[in-house]
Design a protein around this motif. Structure first.
Motif, PDB file in Angstrom:
ATOM      1  N   PHE A  56       0.812  -1.209   0.000  1.00  0.00           N
ATOM      2  CA  PHE A  56       0.000   0.000   0.000  1.00  0.00           C
ATOM      3  C   PHE A  56       0.851   1.268   0.000  1.00  0.00           C
ATOM      4  CE2 PHE A  56      -3.829  -2.464   0.850  1.00  0.00           C
ATOM      5  CZ  PHE A  56      -4.791  -1.698   0.200  1.00  0.00           C
ATOM      6  N   ALA A  57       1.985   1.262   0.682  1.00  0.00           N
ATOM      7  CA  ALA A  57       2.848   2.447   0.667  1.00  0.00           C
ATOM      8  C   ALA A  57       3.358   2.721  -0.732  1.00  0.00           C
ATOM      9  CB  ALA A  57       4.012   2.266   1.644  1.00  0.00           C
ATOM     10  N   GLY A  58       3.845   1.694  -1.409  1.00  0.00           N
ATOM     11  CA  GLY A  58       4.391   1.867  -2.745  1.00  0.00           C
ATOM     12  C   GLY A  58       3.348   2.254  -3.770  1.00  0.00           C
ATOM     13  N   VAL A  59       2.185   1.591  -3.737  1.00  0.00           N
ATOM     14  CA  VAL A  59       1.130   1.890  -4.706  1.00  0.00           C
ATOM     15  C   VAL A  59       0.590   3.302  -4.494  1.00  0.00           C
ATOM     16  CG1 VAL A  59      -1.203   1.251  -5.437  1.00  0.00           C
ATOM     17  CG2 VAL A  59       0.515  -0.518  -5.082  1.00  0.00           C
ATOM     18  N   THR A  60       0.424   3.701  -3.223  1.00  0.00           N
ATOM     19  CA  THR A  60      -0.042   5.060  -2.942  1.00  0.00           C
ATOM     20  C   THR A  60       0.985   6.088  -3.381  1.00  0.00           C
ATOM     21  OG1 THR A  60      -1.304   4.239  -1.037  1.00  0.00           O
ATOM     22  CG2 THR A  60      -0.902   6.597  -1.149  1.00  0.00           C
ATOM     23  N   ALA A  61       2.254   5.839  -3.086  1.00  0.00           N
ATOM     24  CA  ALA A  61       3.305   6.764  -3.505  1.00  0.00           C
ATOM     25  C   ALA A  61       3.336   6.902  -5.024  1.00  0.00           C
ATOM     26  CB  ALA A  61       4.659   6.288  -2.979  1.00  0.00           C
ATOM     27  N   ALA A  62       3.193   5.787  -5.738  1.00  0.00           N
ATOM     28  CA  ALA A  62       3.210   5.828  -7.202  1.00  0.00           C
ATOM     29  C   ALA A  62       2.051   6.671  -7.732  1.00  0.00           C
ATOM     30  CB  ALA A  62       3.148   4.409  -7.758  1.00  0.00           C
ATOM     31  N   ARG A  63       0.895   6.571  -7.102  1.00  0.00           N
ATOM     32  CA  ARG A  63      -0.234   7.405  -7.518  1.00  0.00           C
ATOM     33  C   ARG A  63       0.078   8.880  -7.326  1.00  0.00           C
ATOM     34  NH1 ARG A  63      -5.338   7.487  -3.683  1.00  0.00           N
ATOM     35  NH2 ARG A  63      -3.788   8.675  -2.491  1.00  0.00           N
ATOM     36  N   GLU A  64       0.596   9.235  -6.148  1.00  0.00           N
ATOM     37  CA  GLU A  64       0.882  10.636  -5.858  1.00  0.00           C
ATOM     38  C   GLU A  64       1.948  11.192  -6.806  1.00  0.00           C
ATOM     39  OE1 GLU A  64      -0.840  12.386  -3.163  1.00  0.00           O
ATOM     40  OE2 GLU A  64      -2.012  10.602  -3.670  1.00  0.00           O
ATOM     41  N   LEU A  65       2.954  10.415  -7.089  1.00  0.00           N
ATOM     42  CA  LEU A  65       4.028  10.870  -7.967  1.00  0.00           C
ATOM     43  C   LEU A  65       3.526  11.060  -9.389  1.00  0.00           C
ATOM     44  CD1 LEU A  65       6.776   8.479  -6.582  1.00  0.00           C
ATOM     45  CD2 LEU A  65       6.818  10.979  -6.392  1.00  0.00           C
ATOM     46  N   SER A  66       2.714  10.131  -9.874  1.00  0.00           N
ATOM     47  CA  SER A  66       2.193  10.267 -11.234  1.00  0.00           C
ATOM     48  C   SER A  66       1.212  11.426 -11.333  1.00  0.00           C
ATOM     49  CB  SER A  66       1.544   8.960 -11.693  1.00  0.00           C
ATOM     50  OG  SER A  66       0.409   8.633 -10.915  1.00  0.00           O
ATOM     51  N   HIS A  67       0.434  11.663 -10.261  1.00  0.00           N
ATOM     52  CA  HIS A  67      -0.455  12.820 -10.259  1.00  0.00           C
ATOM     53  C   HIS A  67       0.327  14.123 -10.347  1.00  0.00           C
ATOM     54  CE1 HIS A  67      -4.344  10.932  -8.394  1.00  0.00           C
ATOM     55  NE2 HIS A  67      -4.001  10.398  -9.549  1.00  0.00           N
ATOM     56  N   ALA A  68       1.548  14.126  -9.852  1.00  0.00           N
ATOM     57  CA  ALA A  68       2.393  15.324  -9.902  1.00  0.00           C
ATOM     58  C   ALA A  68       3.089  15.482 -11.250  1.00  0.00           C
ATOM     59  CB  ALA A  68       3.432  15.271  -8.798  1.00  0.00           C
ATOM     60  N   GLY A  69       2.778  14.592 -12.189  1.00  0.00           N
ATOM     61  CA  GLY A  69       3.361  14.689 -13.518  1.00  0.00           C
ATOM     62  C   GLY A  69       4.703  14.025 -13.664  1.00  0.00           C
ATOM     63  N   LEU A  70       5.112  13.221 -12.676  1.00  0.00           N
ATOM     64  CA  LEU A  70       6.406  12.550 -12.738  1.00  0.00           C
ATOM     65  C   LEU A  70       6.249  11.166 -13.347  1.00  0.00           C
ATOM     66  CD1 LEU A  70       7.801  13.504  -9.215  1.00  0.00           C
ATOM     67  CD2 LEU A  70       8.294  14.590 -11.403  1.00  0.00           C
ATOM     68  N   ARG A  71       7.112  10.858 -14.280  1.00  0.00           N
ATOM     69  CA  ARG A  71       7.078   9.522 -14.889  1.00  0.00           C
ATOM     70  C   ARG A  71       7.601   8.525 -13.857  1.00  0.00           C
ATOM     71  NH1 ARG A  71      10.374   6.580 -19.227  1.00  0.00           N
ATOM     72  NH2 ARG A  71       8.884   4.985 -19.861  1.00  0.00           N
ATOM     73  N   THR A  72       6.761   7.553 -13.507  1.00  0.00           N
ATOM     74  CA  THR A  72       7.019   6.695 -12.351  1.00  0.00           C
ATOM     75  C   THR A  72       6.952   5.231 -12.743  1.00  0.00           C
ATOM     76  OG1 THR A  72       6.016   8.365 -10.907  1.00  0.00           O
ATOM     77  CG2 THR A  72       6.255   6.149 -10.008  1.00  0.00           C
ATOM     78  N   LEU A  73       7.888   4.466 -12.219  1.00  0.00           N
ATOM     79  CA  LEU A  73       7.903   3.007 -12.400  1.00  0.00           C
ATOM     80  C   LEU A  73       7.774   2.357 -11.030  1.00  0.00           C
ATOM     81  CD1 LEU A  73       8.400   0.376 -14.031  1.00  0.00           C
ATOM     82  CD2 LEU A  73      10.859   0.749 -13.646  1.00  0.00           C
ATOM     83  N   LEU A  74       6.853   1.427 -10.894  1.00  0.00           N
ATOM     84  CA  LEU A  74       6.653   0.667  -9.656  1.00  0.00           C
ATOM     85  C   LEU A  74       7.151  -0.753  -9.879  1.00  0.00           C
ATOM     86  CD1 LEU A  74       5.424   0.324  -6.791  1.00  0.00           C
ATOM     87  CD2 LEU A  74       3.226  -0.136  -7.903  1.00  0.00           C
ATOM     88  N   LEU A  75       8.133  -1.173  -9.087  1.00  0.00           N
ATOM     89  CA  LEU A  75       8.704  -2.519  -9.182  1.00  0.00           C
ATOM     90  C   LEU A  75       8.253  -3.350  -7.985  1.00  0.00           C
ATOM     91  CD1 LEU A  75      12.404  -1.665 -10.158  1.00  0.00           C
ATOM     92  CD2 LEU A  75      10.532  -2.343 -11.695  1.00  0.00           C
ATOM     93  N   GLU A  76       7.737  -4.539  -8.240  1.00  0.00           N
ATOM     94  CA  GLU A  76       7.295  -5.445  -7.178  1.00  0.00           C
ATOM     95  C   GLU A  76       7.887  -6.826  -7.419  1.00  0.00           C
ATOM     96  OE1 GLU A  76       5.984  -7.786  -4.355  1.00  0.00           O
ATOM     97  OE2 GLU A  76       5.801  -5.599  -4.240  1.00  0.00           O
ATOM     98  N   ALA A  77       8.449  -7.415  -6.366  1.00  0.00           N
ATOM     99  CA  ALA A  77       9.112  -8.714  -6.489  1.00  0.00           C
ATOM    100  C   ALA A  77       8.119  -9.845  -6.737  1.00  0.00           C
ATOM    101  CB  ALA A  77       9.925  -8.994  -5.231  1.00  0.00           C
ATOM    102  N   ARG A  78       6.970  -9.771  -6.078  1.00  0.00           N
ATOM    103  CA  ARG A  78       5.989 -10.852  -6.214  1.00  0.00           C
ATOM    104  C   ARG A  78       5.238 -10.743  -7.540  1.00  0.00           C
ATOM    105  NH1 ARG A  78       5.161  -8.665  -1.014  1.00  0.00           N
ATOM    106  NH2 ARG A  78       5.620 -10.054   0.748  1.00  0.00           N
TER     107      ARG A  78
END
Length: 616
Positions: A56-78
């Motif tokens: 939840f921390a990573g997914v929420t952070a990715a949302r906030e960063l993309s909303h700010a116009g930043l190109r964002t990549l979310l990496l998950e091991a599972r």
């Protein structure tokens, strides 16, 4: 899940765990955003921000960063998102095998539930009609004589008369008294529970374990058994290893009252599982997502960060946000090396390593809660779903060494202590302590770990920032804490990339983008530089760099994720185009991501365009 030939207390290898995870008959993870994800990012491997960890921390952070116009990549091991939340499906039913409950005393997760209008359901056993506890040899219930003196105080405290059988009311009142005594210093330790560093008072208790505090109370065997049963699910690990200060924090957050405490941690859940909230947040963002991509190395140098997966794939970004459990942080190689305190905390691990299980039962299922001391295999068994012919029980224990959660026989023995007529037909559980990407359950810091490590775990190091439910300030270890941390750290990264590090609590010298190269008298331009860097580095902020923009082709600055509308418009930024766009961005380019009403004064626009022409 189901019958097992392993003896209680045996531990499977991680290799066996990972193999079994993919092949458990009839049990499958719900999508959690996994459907329709690309095998690789579509726009190359350079990003503004890379987020490591898809809880939840990573997914929420990715949302906030993309909303700010930043190109964002979310990496998950599972092969799924969710971290230590996991909504699994068995037939037509679903089970949350990790984090589960939410409440309005948890402001961050509650705001998300309201934002996405997600329906809730209640867990019956949070307000049981029957209440038992095991004292090591027999089942006990609260007696009238030991509870009547407390009933009046409890009713005055709530202002309501609960519609419960008297014996259950007596048990709840007794529990309130025991919990209040156990947590007596909570208000002193945490005068502002969501801001623990406001005061150092908690440090006086940080050397104590939960066992230390229980020993101080000198309780009867009956009362200690009940209290240990209530504390067991919270500690989710050995009492001698769980920090007493963590329990004080849990008690202070909902207002130091057992009814509110119980409601906050075990009553309200998402009707469609935690996956429903996770997918709502994911769909609201625009980040690229790669599953099945464990990270091996994070390397800083030349003003950027390189992230290398275990498969050898390399990604580059201007900043990295790690949202990993504390227990696994040391398993990634960082260059430069992490602060020794971070590494030490990760290697010591927090103490959360217990068990959570569901028991599917046959027979008439009453609404009950049953507690047992730490010495028993399960600390708490309570009703998840009632029914005339069957239902579901939820149980917690402090150690996987005490019970095989996949053994019907082992779980049946514990259920039969309290409700002999129920037949356990199947069990559903997840071995969090064997998962190499969690190495434990929710975070319960050990004695002195908060003093030694918490502040250090939260500090950024160079271009790498740290988030996660394990290092949040309020509901640490809960979904709420993960969301809190994800939002806060994402906003720090946004400010830093925009050259506003000191405004976000990040040291100014650590900001990636230098301060705008403008004079103090450029009043009209000042609105632009809130979001757009202007120096020669070419680094972007919330908006793209304005260096060299005059005369340049639209939407072509390397490394910035432009709107499709601006890409489609094409052409160069001539003075005429700049004037029309600055006057009203949304009117001139419908669909632009620029959240600005425009400069209506023609003289101010001319001044801005003149300044832009000089940025070369």
């Amino acid at each position: 899940m189901g019958e097992s030939n392993r003896e209680p207390g045996t531990r499977a290898s991680r290799r066996a765990f990972l193999k079994a995870l993919g092949g458990a008959a009839g049990l499958a993870a719900l999508p959690a955003g996994g459907q329709g994800l690309p095998a690789s990012p579509a726009k190359g491997d350079d990003y503004d921000v890379i987020v490591i960890g898809g809880g939840f921390a990573g997914v929420t952070a990715a949302r906030e960063l993309s909303h700010a116009g930043l190109r964002t990549l979310l990496l998950e091991a599972r092969a799924r998102l969710g971290g230590r939340t996991f909504t699994a499906k068995l037939g037509d039913a679903h089970f949350d095998l990790g984090g589960m409950w939410v409440h309005w005393t948890q402001p961050y997760v509650w705001a998300e539930v309201m934002r996405y209008a997600l329906p809730l359901v209640e867990t019956p056993g949070a307000i049981p009609e029957r209440m038992f506890w095991w004292n090591g040899s027999e089942v006990k219930q609260a007696g009238v004589r030991e509870a009547l003196s407390l009933v009046g105080a409890a009713l005055c405290d709530t202002g309501d008369t609960p519609e419960l059988p008297l014996r259950t009311l007596e048990g709840l009142v007794l529990t309130q008294d025991l919990m209040a005594r156990f947590h007596a210093p909570a208000a002193k330790a945490f005068p502002r529970p969501f801001d623990p560093f406001f005061s150092d008072a908690w440090k006086a208790f940080d050397g104590l374990s939960v066992k230390d505090r229980l020993d101080q109370m000198d309780l009867s065997a009956d009362h200690r058994g009940l209290l240990e049963g209530v504390l067991g699910p919270a500690c989710c690990g050995p009492f001698a290893e769980a920090g007493y200060v963590e329990m004080l924090r849990w008690w202070a957050l909902p207002g130091a009252n057992f009814q509110r405490y119980s409601d906050s941690v075990a009553r309200f859940k998402l009707r469609d599982g935690t996956v429903s909230l996770l997918e709502a947040i994911l769909a609201d963002g625009r980040a690229d997502v790669l599953l099945g991509t464990p990270v091996a190395r994070v390397e800083q140098g030349d003003g950027a960060v390189r992230v290398v997966s275990e498969q050898g794939r390399s990604f580059r970004a201007r900043a990295v946000l790690t949202a990993l459990p504390m227990n696994v942080l040391a398993n990634i190689a960082f260059t430069p090396a992490l602060d020794p305190a971070k590494v030490a905390a990760s290697k010591e691990r927090h103490s959360g390593a217990g068990v959570k299980l569901y028991a599917l039962v046959r027979g008439e299922v009453p609404n009950f809660a049953a507690f047992a001391p730490e010495s028993e295999p399960l600390s708490l068994i309570f009703t998840g779903e009632t029914g005339k012919e069957g239902g579901v029980l939820i149980a917690f224990g402090t150690s996987p060494k005490k019970i095989d959660t996949h053994s019907v026989a082992a779980v049946q023995a514990e259920v039969s202590k309290f409700v002999p007529g129920l037949e356990v037909t199947e069990t559903v559980a997840y071995d969090w302590h064997l998962d190499p990407y969690s190495l434990g359950t929710w975070c319960i810091l050990r004695p002195e770990q908060m003093t030694k490590y918490l502040a250090k775990l939260r500090e950024p190091e160079g271009l790498v920032h740290f988030a996660g439910g394990d290092i949040s300030l309020g509901w640490r270890g809960f979904i709420d804490g993960a969301i809190e941390s994800g939002i806060r750290v994402a906003h720090e990264v946004v400010a830093r990339l925009a050259g506003r590090g000191s405004e976000a609590g990040v040291p100014a010298h650590a900001a990636l983008a230098p301060a705008p190269a403008l004079t103090a008298g450029d009043t009209a331009m000042r609105q632009c530089v809130l979001c757009h860097p202007t120096d020669a580095s070419g680094l972007h902020g919330v908006g793209p760099s304005l260096f060299g923009v005059a005369g340049r082709e639209k939407a072509n600055a390397p490394g910035y994720s432009y709107s499709e509308a601006l890409r489609a418009r094409g052409g160069a930024w001539t003075p005429q185009e700049l004037d029309a766009f600055i006057a009203d961005p949304l009117k001139h380019v419908p669909g632009t991501k620029m959240p600005f009403a425009g400069l209506k004064d023609a003289t101010e626009r001319a001044q801005v365009i003149e300044m832009l022409s000089k940025l070369r």
